[in-house]
Design a protein around this motif. Structure first.
Motif, PDB file in Angstrom:
ATOM      1  N   ARG A 130       0.834  -1.204   0.000  1.00  0.00           N
ATOM      2  CA  ARG A 130       0.000   0.000   0.000  1.00  0.00           C
ATOM      3  C   ARG A 130       0.874   1.262   0.000  1.00  0.00           C
ATOM      4  N   ARG A 131       2.005   1.198   0.708  1.00  0.00           N
ATOM      5  CA  ARG A 131       2.914   2.355   0.773  1.00  0.00           C
ATOM      6  C   ARG A 131       3.764   2.491  -0.481  1.00  0.00           C
ATOM      7  N   GLY A 132       3.775   1.467  -1.334  1.00  0.00           N
ATOM      8  CA  GLY A 132       4.591   1.524  -2.534  1.00  0.00           C
ATOM      9  C   GLY A 132       6.038   1.153  -2.298  1.00  0.00           C
ATOM     10  N   GLN A 133       6.313   0.421  -1.220  1.00  0.00           N
ATOM     11  CA  GLN A 133       7.692   0.008  -0.935  1.00  0.00           C
ATOM     12  C   GLN A 133       8.204  -0.902  -2.037  1.00  0.00           C
ATOM     13  N   GLN A 134       9.431  -0.679  -2.483  1.00  0.00           N
ATOM     14  CA  GLN A 134      10.005  -1.509  -3.531  1.00  0.00           C
ATOM     15  C   GLN A 134      10.426  -2.873  -2.988  1.00  0.00           C
ATOM     16  N   PHE A 135      10.382  -3.875  -3.882  1.00  0.00           N
ATOM     17  CA  PHE A 135      10.765  -5.237  -3.527  1.00  0.00           C
ATOM     18  C   PHE A 135      11.722  -5.788  -4.576  1.00  0.00           C
ATOM     19  N   ASN A 136      12.435  -6.830  -4.209  1.00  0.00           N
ATOM     20  CA  ASN A 136      13.144  -7.640  -5.189  1.00  0.00           C
ATOM     21  C   ASN A 136      12.125  -8.579  -5.825  1.00  0.00           C
ATOM     22  N   HIS A 137      11.650  -8.247  -6.997  1.00  0.00           N
ATOM     23  CA  HIS A 137      10.583  -9.009  -7.641  1.00  0.00           C
ATOM     24  C   HIS A 137      11.008 -10.435  -7.970  1.00  0.00           C
ATOM     25  N   GLN A 138      12.312 -10.683  -8.040  1.00  0.00           N
ATOM     26  CA  GLN A 138      12.794 -12.000  -8.452  1.00  0.00           C
ATOM     27  C   GLN A 138      13.023 -12.952  -7.273  1.00  0.00           C
ATOM     28  N   ARG A 139      12.849 -12.465  -6.078  1.00  0.00           N
ATOM     29  CA  ARG A 139      13.124 -13.281  -4.896  1.00  0.00           C
ATOM     30  C   ARG A 139      11.997 -14.281  -4.650  1.00  0.00           C
ATOM     31  N   TRP A 140      12.364 -15.562  -4.467  1.00  0.00           N
ATOM     32  CA  TRP A 140      11.379 -16.596  -4.172  1.00  0.00           C
ATOM     33  C   TRP A 140      10.993 -16.544  -2.696  1.00  0.00           C
ATOM     34  N   THR A 141       9.709 -16.679  -2.436  1.00  0.00           N
ATOM     35  CA  THR A 141       9.193 -16.588  -1.074  1.00  0.00           C
ATOM     36  C   THR A 141       8.232 -17.741  -0.791  1.00  0.00           C
ATOM     37  N   ASN A 142       8.037 -17.986   0.484  1.00  0.00           N
ATOM     38  CA  ASN A 142       7.103 -19.012   0.951  1.00  0.00           C
ATOM     39  C   ASN A 142       6.333 -18.438   2.133  1.00  0.00           C
ATOM     40  N   ARG A 143       5.142 -18.943   2.359  1.00  0.00           N
ATOM     41  CA  ARG A 143       4.354 -18.424   3.472  1.00  0.00           C
ATOM     42  C   ARG A 143       3.322 -19.454   3.907  1.00  0.00           C
ATOM     43  N   VAL A 144       2.743 -19.196   5.068  1.00  0.00           N
ATOM     44  CA  VAL A 144       1.668 -20.043   5.588  1.00  0.00           C
ATOM     45  C   VAL A 144       0.691 -19.145   6.341  1.00  0.00           C
ATOM     46  N   HIS A 145      -0.583 -19.377   6.137  1.00  0.00           N
ATOM     47  CA  HIS A 145      -1.597 -18.609   6.859  1.00  0.00           C
ATOM     48  C   HIS A 145      -1.624 -19.062   8.317  1.00  0.00           C
ATOM     49  N   ARG A 146      -1.796 -18.109   9.207  1.00  0.00           N
ATOM     50  CA  ARG A 146      -1.810 -18.412  10.638  1.00  0.00           C
ATOM     51  C   ARG A 146      -2.794 -19.523  10.984  1.00  0.00           C
ATOM     52  N   ASP A 147      -3.990 -19.504  10.399  1.00  0.00           N
ATOM     53  CA  ASP A 147      -4.998 -20.503  10.753  1.00  0.00           C
ATOM     54  C   ASP A 147      -4.571 -21.901  10.335  1.00  0.00           C
ATOM     55  N   ASP A 148      -3.910 -22.034   9.184  1.00  0.00           N
ATOM     56  CA  ASP A 148      -3.425 -23.342   8.767  1.00  0.00           C
ATOM     57  C   ASP A 148      -2.283 -23.812   9.662  1.00  0.00           C
ATOM     58  N   LEU A 149      -1.430 -22.889  10.092  1.00  0.00           N
ATOM     59  CA  LEU A 149      -0.351 -23.257  11.003  1.00  0.00           C
ATOM     60  C   LEU A 149      -0.919 -23.747  12.327  1.00  0.00           C
ATOM     61  N   VAL A 150      -1.914 -23.069  12.856  1.00  0.00           N
ATOM     62  CA  VAL A 150      -2.541 -23.497  14.109  1.00  0.00           C
ATOM     63  C   VAL A 150      -3.143 -24.885  13.948  1.00  0.00           C
ATOM     64  N   HIS A 151      -3.786 -25.134  12.821  1.00  0.00           N
ATOM     65  CA  HIS A 151      -4.359 -26.460  12.564  1.00  0.00           C
ATOM     66  C   HIS A 151      -3.256 -27.516  12.537  1.00  0.00           C
ATOM     67  N   GLY A 152      -2.130 -27.200  11.907  1.00  0.00           N
ATOM     68  CA  GLY A 152      -1.019 -28.140  11.876  1.00  0.00           C
ATOM     69  C   GLY A 152      -0.472 -28.422  13.271  1.00  0.00           C
ATOM     70  N   LEU A 153      -0.348 -27.399  14.100  1.00  0.00           N
ATOM     71  CA  LEU A 153       0.124 -27.593  15.470  1.00  0.00           C
ATOM     72  C   LEU A 153      -0.855 -28.440  16.273  1.00  0.00           C
ATOM     73  N   GLU A 154      -2.136 -28.267  16.009  1.00  0.00           N
ATOM     74  CA  GLU A 154      -3.146 -29.095  16.667  1.00  0.00           C
ATOM     75  C   GLU A 154      -2.944 -30.571  16.329  1.00  0.00           C
ATOM     76  N   ARG A 155      -2.708 -30.849  15.057  1.00  0.00           N
ATOM     77  CA  ARG A 155      -2.502 -32.233  14.649  1.00  0.00           C
ATOM     78  C   ARG A 155      -1.245 -32.811  15.304  1.00  0.00           C
ATOM     79  N   LEU A 156      -0.197 -32.014  15.384  1.00  0.00           N
ATOM     80  CA  LEU A 156       1.040 -32.493  15.997  1.00  0.00           C
ATOM     81  C   LEU A 156       0.868 -32.728  17.491  1.00  0.00           C
ATOM     82  N   ALA A 157       0.011 -31.947  18.133  1.00  0.00           N
ATOM     83  CA  ALA A 157      -0.234 -32.129  19.560  1.00  0.00           C
ATOM     84  C   ALA A 157      -1.030 -33.388  19.851  1.00  0.00           C
TER      85      ALA A 157
END
Length: 288
Positions: free
Chosen positions: A184-211
């Protein structure tokens, strides 16, 4: 350990992730104990222990009057979920939170839990955009926090008999809007950089399964199903916001990591937000 269907689960750290996990567990009839420095904000449904693990894990000369104290609630635990947060994003901050936190936890537990789940980070993995990284890849952290996290993983493996390490990447979701705000602020990025992410709710679900699973994996990379270059992610968010796509940082080369999320997907069963498009679309709809 518990002898009924309900399990005794300690949430060590118990910030946003731990609290949301604990509420899911309580709803299923499990006994949840939240351990953190300040417990006033924890739900009434949790038992609570006010304790600073980092002080209990500090060298003896620094602990002074903060020696580990006995607490019967820290015995016979079915699972301990460790979600620590550094007090500052420096090497020293990570050492206090992760190394001292892991040592402090081992010091105060009255017996070995059935399972300890340590939330670490994909920072321990080497940057290599030329290949897809699975859980079989060796760790190769860069200097700083990544090295500390790798050391914490190693110490935890020595201290706890039954350990699972979870390495999330790029946790986002409600209250975690830094990337949206940057676009939103228009901050520049390295467009070529590979990234990974996980939504908080899916992470919580995964932790539940591990517990709760009787035979959880020893290591999981908690990422969704679609690694993506930053330019693609920023363009998607910009389109949804109705703002220009942020510019590319000149002279930046391709980098980052492409992490395979197959094991995490199998653990959860079905991700609520299988790609960044699903997750950010939901967040931006909620903000509209």
């Amino acid at each position: 350990m518990s002898t009924t269907n309900g399990r005794r689960i300690l949430l060590a750290g118990c910030g946003d992730l731990g609290t949301r996990l604990g509420l899911r567990l309580v709803a299923q009839g499990h006994e949840v104990i939240g351990l953190r420095r300040r417990v006033a904000e924890l739900p009434d449904a949790f038992e609570t222990i006010a304790m600073d693990l980092t002080r209990n894990g500090a060298p003896a000369a620094s602990r002074a009057d903060h020696s580990a104290r006995s607490d019967s609630r820290l015995a016979d635990l079915d699972a301990v979920i460790v979600t620590l947060t550094p007090d500052e994003s420096t090497r020293a901050g990570y050492e206090r939170s992760y190394l001292c936190g892991v040592r402090g936890l081992a010091r105060v537990l009255e017996s070995q839990p059935g399972r300890v789940v340590l939330v670490s980070s994909t920072r321990v993995l080497a940057e290599d955009p030329t290949r897809v990284i699975t859980e079989d890849a060796p760790i190769a952290p860069g200097p700083g926090p990544g090295e500390v996290l790798a050391a914490a993983e190693s110490e935890a493996a020595e201290l706890f008999d039954h350990l699972t390490i979870v390495r999330p990447a790029g946790i986002y979701g409600p209250g975690r809007t830094r990337l949206i705000d940057s676009v939103r602020r228009g901050q520049q990025f390295n467009h070529q950089r590979w990234t990974n992410r996980v939504h908080r709710d899916d992470l919580v679900h995964g932790l539940e399964r591990l517990a709760l699973d009787s035979k959880p994996p020893d290591l999981v990379h908690a990422v969704d199903s679609l690694p993506a270059q930053m330019g693609e992610v920023a363009a998607f968010i910009a389109d949804r916001l109705g703002v220009p796509v942020p510019g590319h940082v000149e002279d930046e080369k391709p980098g980052g990591k492409r992490i395979d999320g197959t094991r995490f997907g199998s653990l959860v069963g079905e991700l609520k937000f299988p790609t960044y498009r699903d997750g950010f679309a939901s967040m931006l709809m909620d903000r509209s």
